[in-house]
Design an enzyme around this catalytic site. Sequence first.
Site, PDB file in Angstrom:
ATOM      1  N   HIS A 282     -21.368   4.316  16.858  1.00  0.00           N
ATOM      2  CA  HIS A 282     -21.823   3.224  15.999  1.00  0.00           C
ATOM      3  C   HIS A 282     -23.147   2.718  16.529  1.00  0.00           C
ATOM      4  CE1 HIS A 282     -21.834  -0.730  13.985  1.00  0.00           C
ATOM      5  NE2 HIS A 282     -21.019  -0.172  13.124  1.00  0.00           N
TER       6      HIS A 282
ATOM      7  N   ASP B  37     -14.839   3.785   9.920  1.00  0.00           N
ATOM      8  CA  ASP B  37     -14.891   4.772   8.847  1.00  0.00           C
ATOM      9  C   ASP B  37     -13.976   5.964   9.097  1.00  0.00           C
ATOM     10  OD1 ASP B  37     -17.022   3.470   7.339  1.00  0.00           O
ATOM     11  OD2 ASP B  37     -18.295   4.009   9.030  1.00  0.00           O
TER      12      ASP B  37
END
Length: 431
Positions: free
Chosen positions: A307, A365
């Site tokens: 991320h 996700d």
Amino acid sequence: MTGTVTLTIDGTNKSAKLPLIQGTIGPDVADIRKLYADLDLFTYDPGYGGTAACDSKITYIDGDQGVLLHRGYPIEQLATESTFLEVAYLLLNGELPTAAQNDEFHNGVMRHTMLHEQLRSFYSGFRRDAHPMAVMCGVVGALSAFYHDSLDINDPEHRRISAFRLIAKLPTIAAWAFKYSIGQPFVYPRNDLGYAENFLHMINAVPAETYHVSPVLAKAMDRILILHADHEQNASTSTVRLAGSTGANPFACIAAGIASLWGPAHGGANEAVLKMLGEIGHVKNIPAFIEKVKDKNSNVRLMGFGHRVYKNYDPRAKIMEQTCKEVLGELGIKDDPLLDLAMELERIALSDEYFISKKLYPNVDFYSGIILKAMGFPTSMFTVLFAVARTVGWISQWKEMIEDPSQRIGRPRQIYTGAGLRDYVPITARG
């Protein structure tokens, strides 16, 4: 203020003292607003990874520790104990609502779920195969043409009504975009249902028969919305703030945020995870896939890991994994190849020194795409659902910015690398 940092230009006697600003938690920040005036310098920070463009009381992230707080409350507690509309109230107003405030807010939002009837015909202007995000951008932007009675951004009551309208109408707009794409009639909202429950009803119901929303799936959707409600100054939120800094109306600002979210590097990541798992195909193919990821020349990426901010386990990912198991259990999916593949990929990646050294941990996700696929959503709707959830964060950030007297129109600087000063040459004299 906690002190100063001194910046000196080597070989000159020019220096400037930059005040240090301290937030409630997190690192100190050097205030560079007078840097150009004092030293005739700008800072260079592509992507703004080391620049604070605002101060905010809404969301705090510690990427190294894997911490996400909304108004001080850990996301783990909010996602397991709260409801989406309760979190929406918190983001907008700064405190969790009392029972009376919660009821009033819930009723206020649900009274705005209907769309102006003329917007039905607006949908017919799109091709049937139009991407739902294209429809979302157009319809949300058009709201300012239908609800221009509350566009004075300097009026607190107008801001309140606009917030209600956006939070309430986005699920209806999203559901109708989906229904339009598959050729089914629009289903009107039902205000006797909860927020997430109503959304699932508009997505799945048809006029020909009664549809009952599963409480387990409604709770899962509510949790998904909470986990995506706000995430500090990401690309789409920064877009909303930048558009809002011009004085643009809130509907236009949220439409801009939706357009930014549409990018595959931002809102389309969970769709990319499903595509990756499909390409791997089977658990036995994981080792070969991992080797390709490690090969710098292969251009193969491990989607759903890592991320921009988190350098630890995304706190939302653990909740999403549990939600995934609950949804598959409710739907009677005992052996889901994608889930088995995802869990084995996660196990191998988390034990591999290559990924550990690069701090590539699962993000939100990684599991959300599996959940949404199991619930019957096509991949084209994944980012739409993200937009429905993130709208409350966008409007909270927009509202905070409008109410901040120190905010000015956004105007980043640049390093100019083009041609120097030169004279115009007539076309007849050009070689």
